[in-house]
Design a protein around this motif. Structure first.
Motif, mmCIF file in Angstrom:
data_model
loop_
_atom_site.group_PDB
_atom_site.id
_atom_site.type_symbol
_atom_site.label_atom_id
_atom_site.label_comp_id
_atom_site.label_asym_id
_atom_site.label_seq_id
_atom_site.Cartn_x
_atom_site.Cartn_y
_atom_site.Cartn_z
ATOM 1 N N LYS A 198 38.912 135.511 67.009
ATOM 2 C CA LYS A 198 40.359 135.667 66.819
ATOM 3 C C LYS A 198 40.730 135.502 65.346
ATOM 4 C CE LYS A 198 44.705 133.455 68.246
ATOM 5 N NZ LYS A 198 45.281 132.304 68.987
ATOM 6 N N ARG A 199 40.120 134.505 64.694
ATOM 7 C CA ARG A 199 40.429 134.245 63.281
ATOM 8 C C ARG A 199 39.935 135.380 62.386
ATOM 9 N NH1 ARG A 199 38.316 129.465 59.514
ATOM 10 N NH2 ARG A 199 39.793 129.709 57.805
ATOM 11 N N ARG B 21 42.489 137.917 62.509
ATOM 12 C CA ARG B 21 43.746 137.507 61.866
ATOM 13 C C ARG B 21 43.660 137.586 60.344
ATOM 14 N NH1 ARG B 21 43.997 132.596 63.722
ATOM 15 N NH2 ARG B 21 43.575 131.467 61.793
ATOM 16 N N GLY C 29 50.059 141.942 61.531
ATOM 17 C CA GLY C 29 48.891 141.368 60.875
ATOM 18 C C GLY C 29 47.610 142.140 61.040
ATOM 19 N N SER C 30 47.608 143.239 61.768
ATOM 20 C CA SER C 30 46.376 144.002 61.938
ATOM 21 C C SER C 30 46.299 145.092 60.878
ATOM 22 C CB SER C 30 46.333 144.623 63.338
ATOM 23 O OG SER C 30 47.412 145.498 63.504
#
Length: 725
Positions: free
Chosen positions: A531-532, A535, A622-623
């Protein structure tokens, strides 16, 4: 005299309170029946920042690093909204815990946080920060049912007995702080450019990025090779089947002309079945879930799921007393759990249509202490769920079904091989036909199977057949597939260690035995790592496929501390932490290695050549702009087809490509249908797509095969319809 019990979360505290008979709810705790039950919210404390030790560290300058404090200090965790302020909720709860610790009627303290490295760290830091002098005990249980809580309270361990686990937790935290702070700061100062362009460097982040990068490069460098197969159709009065020509052990050939000659030789010739082999094989259910396998199963089965989401849903089920501890690496149960597992099975199987086929067994595939690492595999508890969300249902059913499947018969298949010989002037030509028939469903009744039976006719050795057609098929070797969260988690779990062909027969068991503790991260942290990485813009996702972004690629190719990308090095660090937990390795030796490695690494970065690492633009979510699912290749120009608001079109439209399938296409709308993503994917892949449930002008339903063909007079496309014969 009273006992103070600390839980990791309020929901678990409520379960404990219910079990021990504490009913009076206060602000921050529950009391009654000789107990005070309070809780943390995960971590209430965190390590000092550099600037907390020394104000000059507020400004980043290369000469200030590496920075390693003589003594590490802790503070109340900061607010997620304002890093310059402490978290008000954490501060308030810490004061509640402190006031309960200082009560004169509290004579004993019990840590009832999760039984793992991070849980132990949470409670250890709280007791140290509050300078607790009273006796501390530890409850070690795997589920929050009333029965287990009572057992745990009877079998408390002393805090001293948990020293090894505490050392492992603190070692992990300090190592990640020293590596993260120093290398992130040095890398950002040296290689980053522009405001907000921070290069996050981490002990677990970088090797995980490297796994994805390596697969991307493997695909990029892949050169497809042409090969050919010869397929023949055989027929007699009672049967029809296909066979593939083979020589020795291969049915793939480089020489197309050779296969064409053989095709001519066997055409309309008589063949004889010279061998028929039928072998019955058993297929046992997959092992019980550990966290990685559960995450892989769910993310590959359902669209839109990530490993992080699976963990959150599993954690919710755990806190609701419905499943055992989810953050486990084990695929078997401790042998001491046989009676409890039997009780759970008898409750769960009631009313199932195949209830009489579910029989309890103490097989070593299920109960095996050698395959248990700290925690047993994930199974349901005896508590039957009353209300679950749709997401919780999916995860719970997966765990429940996998558990029940262990106690059902193995599935059985008949694997059939037929060899047909055709005599020609060029010699005897042999064709292989293979098929598989499910003869006993067994556990597949509950979990299902993706296997498709390839039926072969009931023919026998010695029967004669005629060659009723041949075809030389042109094939290409395929590149490796991009990593998904499922495949990535598996590599992280075993650090990509090579497993021999023989070991793969039972690879889950082998890997558990060989690679105990040898991994990237832990079951609890791997999902957050993925996930990080998304991100911070190092990796992106197209559908279920993961790829390294421009920024991630540049980091791998530029950052000079190559050990941090090395799976083997990272695996050895994780193994060392596992060994500290078991008392086989020393905490101080581990940390001295980390400090020395960091000091040398920062010096290497400082002396390295200046190269700027930066990535693509980010969207409001954020993608990166690259994070778009590609549905297929454009038949007009070969660029990617992607989904837009109104249709599925070519990404090369700015340069004039006009290929598009409109979502509200008029032709499809006339038959009460809309173009869907699934339909377009199939169309791009196979040039045709079968569409069910079309509506005629008279209102009748029908199925048809549609193709989307370019008009001869312009660059636009039109639908063509045909029907199955």
């Amino acid at each position: 005299m009273s006992k103070l019990i600390l839980a990791e979360k309020p929901s678990v505290a409520r379960n404990i309170a219910s079990a021990v008979g504490s009913k009076i709810k206060r602000d921050g705790y529950i009391e009654g029946n000789g107990y005070f039950i309070t809780w943390a919210f995960g971590h209430l404390l965190e390590l000092y920042d550099c600037k907390d030790y020394d104000p000059k560290m507020r400004s980043w300058r290369m000469e200030y690093f590496p920075y390693i404090p003589e003594k590490f200090k802790y503070k109340v965790k900061t607010s997620p909204k304002n890093k310059n302020k402490r978290d008000a909720g954490a501060y308030k709860q810490l004061k509640v815990i402190d006031s309960l610790v200082k009560r004169k009627d509290v004579t004993e303290i019990v840590s009832a946080v999760d039984y793992d490295r991070e849980g132990e760290l949470i409670s250890t830091l709280i007791w140290d920060y509050l300078k607790v002098k009273k006796p501390i005990y530890r409850m070690l249980i795997n589920e929050w049912t009333k029965e287990e809580i009572h057992r745990g309270m009877k079998e408390l361990k002393t805090n001293e007995e948990m020293k090894k686990l505490q050392d492992a937790g603190v070692s992990r935290q300090l190592a990640d702080w020293v590596i993260g702070i120093n290398f992130t700061s040095a890398a950002t100062l040296k290689f980053a450019q522009g405001k907000g362009n921070i290069l996050n460097i981490g002990r677990v982040l970088l090797p995980t990025l490297k796994i994805i990068y390596d697969r991307d490069k493997e695909i990029e460098k892949f050169v497809p090779q042409d090969y050919f197969k010869l397929r023949a159709k055989f027929i007699n009065d009672s049967a029809q089947y296909d066979g593939i020509y083979f020589e020795g052990k291969t049915d793939k050939f480089d020489d197309k002309e050779k296969l064409k000659e053989i095709s001519k030789e066997v055409k309309n010739k008589q063949g004889e079945i010279i061998k028929k082999k039928v072998e019955r094989k058993k297929q046992y259910p997959p092992y019980l879930f550990n966290l990685s396998n559960l995450q892989g199963f769910v993310t590959s089965k359902y669209n839109g799921w990530t490993s992080d989401k699976v963990l959150k849903v599993a954690q919710s089920l755990y806190e609701k007393k419905l499943i055992t501890y989810p953050r486990t690496a084990s695929i078997a149960l401790e042998e001491s759990l046989k009676d409890r597992a039997k009780k759970v099975l008898n409750i769960l199987k009631k009313g199932l249509p195949y209830e009489n086929e579910i029989k309890f067994t103490t097989s070593s595939r299920i109960f095996n202490n050698k395959k248990v690492e700290s925690h047993s595999a994930i199974i349901p508890t005896y508590v039957i769920p009353k209300r679950l969300t749709e997401d919780e249902k999916k995860v719970y059913e997966a765990i429940k079904n996998r558990f029940i499947a262990q106690f059902m018969a193995a599935a059985q298949f008949d694997h059939t091989e037929i060899i047909t010989k055709v005599e020609t002037e060029g010699g005897n030509r042999l064709f292989m036909s293979k098929g598989k028939i499910l003869v006993k469903e067994g556990w597949l009744k509950i979990e299902g199977s993706n296997a498709k039976d390839e039926l072969l006719p009931n023919v026998g050795k010695g029967q004669l057949v005629m060659v009723n057609g041949t075809k030389v098929e042109s094939k290409k070797t395929k590149p490796p597939k991009k990593h998904t969260e499922k495949t990535l988690l598996k590599v992280m779990e075993n650090c990509g260690k090579h497993v021999s062909k023989e070991e793969k027969e039972d690879s889950e068991e082998i890997l558990q035995a060989i690679l105990s503790g040898y991994s990237i991260g832990t079951p609890a942290t791997r999902a957050d790592t993925i996930k990080r990485l998304k991100r911070i813009g190092y990796i992106g996702a197209r559908g279920k496929s993961l790829y390294a972004t421009e920024k991630g690629v540049k980091l791998v190719e530029t950052f000079p501390i190559k050990e941090l990308f090395d799976l083997d090095y990272t695996g050895r660090l994780e193994k060392a932490l596992s060994d500290i937990e078991k008392g086989k390795f020393n905490k101080d030796e581990f940390l001295n290695h980390i400090f020395d490695f960091t000091i040398k690494g920062v010096k290497v970065i400082s002396n390295d050549k200046d190269i700027i690492i930066k990535g693509g633009k980010k969207s409001s979510r954020g993608s990166t702009k690259q994070d778009i699912e590609v549905l297929g290749k454009c038949p007009q120009c070969g660029h990617d087809i992607i989904e837009g608001k109104k249709g599925f079109g070519c990404s090369n439209w700015r340069n004039g490509c006009k290929f598009v399938v409109w979502k509200n296409d008029k032709y499809l709308a006339s038959m009460k249908k809309k173009a869907t993503k699934t339909m377009v994917k199939k169309l791009l892949k196979d040039k045709k797509v079968k569409v069910k449930g079309l509506t005629s002008k008279k209102g009748n339903k029908f199925d048809a095969i549609l193709s989307y063909e370019k008009n001869k007079e312009n660059d636009y496309y039109s639908w063509k319809m045909e029907f199955e014969k």
